[in-house]
Write an enzyme that holds these catalytic residues in place. Structure first.
Site, mmCIF file in Angstrom:
data_model
loop_
_atom_site.group_PDB
_atom_site.id
_atom_site.type_symbol
_atom_site.label_atom_id
_atom_site.label_comp_id
_atom_site.label_asym_id
_atom_site.label_seq_id
_atom_site.Cartn_x
_atom_site.Cartn_y
_atom_site.Cartn_z
ATOM 1 N N CYS A 86 0.818 -1.225 0.015
ATOM 2 C CA CYS A 86 -0.042 0.109 0.080
ATOM 3 C C CYS A 86 0.857 1.020 0.047
ATOM 4 O O CYS A 86 0.313 2.341 -0.316
ATOM 5 C CB CYS A 86 -1.038 0.044 1.335
ATOM 6 S SG CYS A 86 -1.395 -1.731 1.550
ATOM 7 N N HIS A 145 -3.396 7.354 6.098
ATOM 8 C CA HIS A 145 -3.491 5.853 5.478
ATOM 9 C C HIS A 145 -4.950 5.313 5.820
ATOM 10 O O HIS A 145 -5.627 5.022 4.984
ATOM 11 C CB HIS A 145 -2.262 4.655 5.918
ATOM 12 C CG HIS A 145 -2.440 3.432 5.200
ATOM 13 N ND1 HIS A 145 -2.528 3.782 3.742
ATOM 14 C CD2 HIS A 145 -2.243 2.353 5.715
ATOM 15 C CE1 HIS A 145 -2.548 2.308 3.392
ATOM 16 N NE2 HIS A 145 -2.280 1.648 4.559
ATOM 17 N N HIS A 182 -9.767 1.254 -0.676
ATOM 18 C CA HIS A 182 -8.255 0.995 -0.631
ATOM 19 C C HIS A 182 -7.844 0.818 -2.148
ATOM 20 O O HIS A 182 -7.793 -0.355 -2.431
ATOM 21 C CB HIS A 182 -7.844 0.090 0.250
ATOM 22 C CG HIS A 182 -6.453 0.015 0.561
ATOM 23 N ND1 HIS A 182 -5.497 0.408 -0.015
ATOM 24 C CD2 HIS A 182 -5.762 -0.669 1.939
ATOM 25 C CE1 HIS A 182 -4.412 0.402 0.520
ATOM 26 N NE2 HIS A 182 -4.471 -0.229 1.480
#
Length: 489
Positions: free
Chosen positions: A227, A367, A403
């Site tokens: 990520c 995040h 995401h």
């Protein structure tokens, strides 16, 4: 912030005009001997920012493909409106899947950016990156095969493509090509595997395809850091410019994992939200009732350029990239260090690299993936660094788009830049019952006007399900609304 497993941090600053730059130098030049000791004392505690235009890095172009489309203003307006892009998946049959929701892109068109033959051959992962990359180059006035000679203010400026590179990473790569290749092997034999299987399965194809299309021959490769991928790419791209390897770097991330293999794999990791009955409320960062992240997809690319090069071209500047850092929790395959100490060190290192004190940062795009372990670890990391938080704002783009995996840092970097340019922070959805430790303003439900001094963007290399040793990344950026163009001194 990219600091929960492998952390990458970046700092962005509002853009300064050349006049501001000269004033900046003057204000940092102390001639009064009477104040020498005072200034010397301050210098020991105040970080020093880069002043060399060859090493200062500005953002001159942005491009994306998102669940809200490919227009950046539309994308950010949807975020400001608090609109959720998370819906039931209809791209494939999810009857046998326990998770049936995602931030799925619909109606995507590559017209004008990819020729028909390549468009049919390419997986969405590479289609998204090509479109985002070309839109970013167009936005930076570097499109149409990067014109060899530009005439600006009657001055001929030669573009050197050997000093222009591409660094677009992917966390998951081309899952469709890989799936098709394996199915062909098992069902029909090796002779039926497509000749494009191997090249299109390589994770560097996003960078390679864009470089081939534009003729850029500078540093070109990709980074895969889960990520934190896009933030790692920004950090590495900036280093190429500051070291003098390149004048321009096209950097970002891409992923298209809303496919059976990608969804099934994350379900097996127990990383995803199962709130199929209410998709819009599935991604709920920091909320007590969160149960995992929501799969998203897309691509986002920035054109990063030395200030000197941008000034010679006379182009618009969105922001200044001040610095970044990268660390790794080295702790567990799927879980972050609960106390967030390594992620915090990533943030601190990024601020030092940027020449920014923690007190100057008043906004963090987090995040915040909506996982039970990841959200709290990140908050603990942020609070370790930013001690006094009454004026600090922190929001979560993933609450609306899901995401984006390798694209997440890029999609959120653009949201961060728009926040600084517009003075408006987008809300965080589904803030019904926050964890007691979350004492920072998360901008719940409704957009908020906020003058950003310096922004920190955090991307963690995992989300309670995919951490790969936990890469962390943090970026620091700054903007000023004083000038929209880089002008020559």
């Amino acid at each position: 912030m990219s600091s929960i497993a492998c952390a990458v941090s970046s700092t962005f600053l509002p853009n300064r005009s050349s006049k501001d730059s000269r004033n900046f130098h003057r204000h940092n030049s102390v001639r009064s001997s009477g104040r020498h000791e005072k200034i010397k004392s301050m210098a020991s505690s105040t970080p020093k920012r880069e002043t060399d235009p060859k090493k200062r890095i500005v953002i001159t172009g942005m491009g994306l493909v998102s669940v809200f489309g490919s227009d950046i203003d539309l994308y950010y307006n949807k975020l400001l409106d608090g609109e959720s892009g998370i819906t039931l998946i209809d791209r494939f049959d999810t009857s046998d899947f326990t998770v049936k929701i995602a931030g799925q892109i619909r109606g995507f068109s590559s017209e004008g950016h990819i020729n028909g033959k390549d468009d049919r051959r390419l997986d969405d992962c590479w289609r998204y990156s090509l479109v985002a990359g070309k839109r970013a180059l167009d936005d930076a006035a570097l499109g149409k095969q990067v014109v060899d000679t530009l005439r600006i203010l009657s001055v001929t400026f030669q573009m050197d493509k050997t000093r222009m590179g591409v660094l677009v990473g992917s966390g998951m790569g081309n899952q469709t090509a890989f799936t098709n290749g394996v199915e062909a092997l098992l069902q029909k034999g090796n002779k039926k595997i497509s000749p494009f299987f191997t090249p299109y399965s390589l994770s560097n194809m996003g960078s390679a395809l864009l470089a081939m299309d534009t003729g850029l021959t500078g540093p070109t490769y990709s980074i895969a850091a889960a990520c934190a991928t896009a933030n790692y790419c920004f950090h590495a791209a900036a280093n190429h410019i500051t070291r003098g390897d390149a004048d321009v770097m096209v950097a970002g991330g891409t992923d298209a994992a809303v496919v059976p293999l990608g969804l099934g794999g994350c379900i097996s990791c127990r990383a995803l939200s199962h709130r199929n009955h209410d998709p819009h409320k599935a991604s709920r960062p920091w909320d007590l009732h969160r149960d995992g992240f929501v799969m998203g997809e897309g691509a986002a690319v920035l054109v990063m350029e030395s200030m000197e090069h941008a000034m010679k071209r006379g182009v618009r500047v969105y922001a200044e990239y001040l610095g970044g850092a990268a660390t790794c929790d080295a702790h567990h395959l799927t879980n972050p260090l609960p106390d967030g100490r390594v992620a915090a060190s990533c943030i601190s290192k990024a601020l030092k690299d940027a020449g920014v004190s923690a007190e100057e940062v008043n906004y963090v795009n987090a995040h915040a993936t909506s996982t039970p372990a990841g959200d709290l670890a990140e908050v603990r990391a942020i609070k370790r660094v930013f001690k006094n938080t009454p004026n600090l704002k922190m929001n979560a783009t993933k609450s609306m788009i899901g995401h984006g995996l390798g694209a997440a840092g890029g999609l959120e970097a653009i949201a961060t830049i728009k926040a600084i340019n517009t003075g408006w922070l987008h809300p965080t959805l589904n803030q019904d019952e926050l964890e007691a430790e979350v004492t920072i303003d998360t901008v719940p439900y409704v957009k908020k006007q906020h003058k950003v001094n310096v922004d920190g963007q955090d991307e963690n290399g995992s989300d309670g399900g995919i951490r790969n040793g936990k890469p962390n990344g943090f970026s620091a950026m700054e903007w000023k609304p004083c000038s929209k163009r880089a002008t020559r001194k």
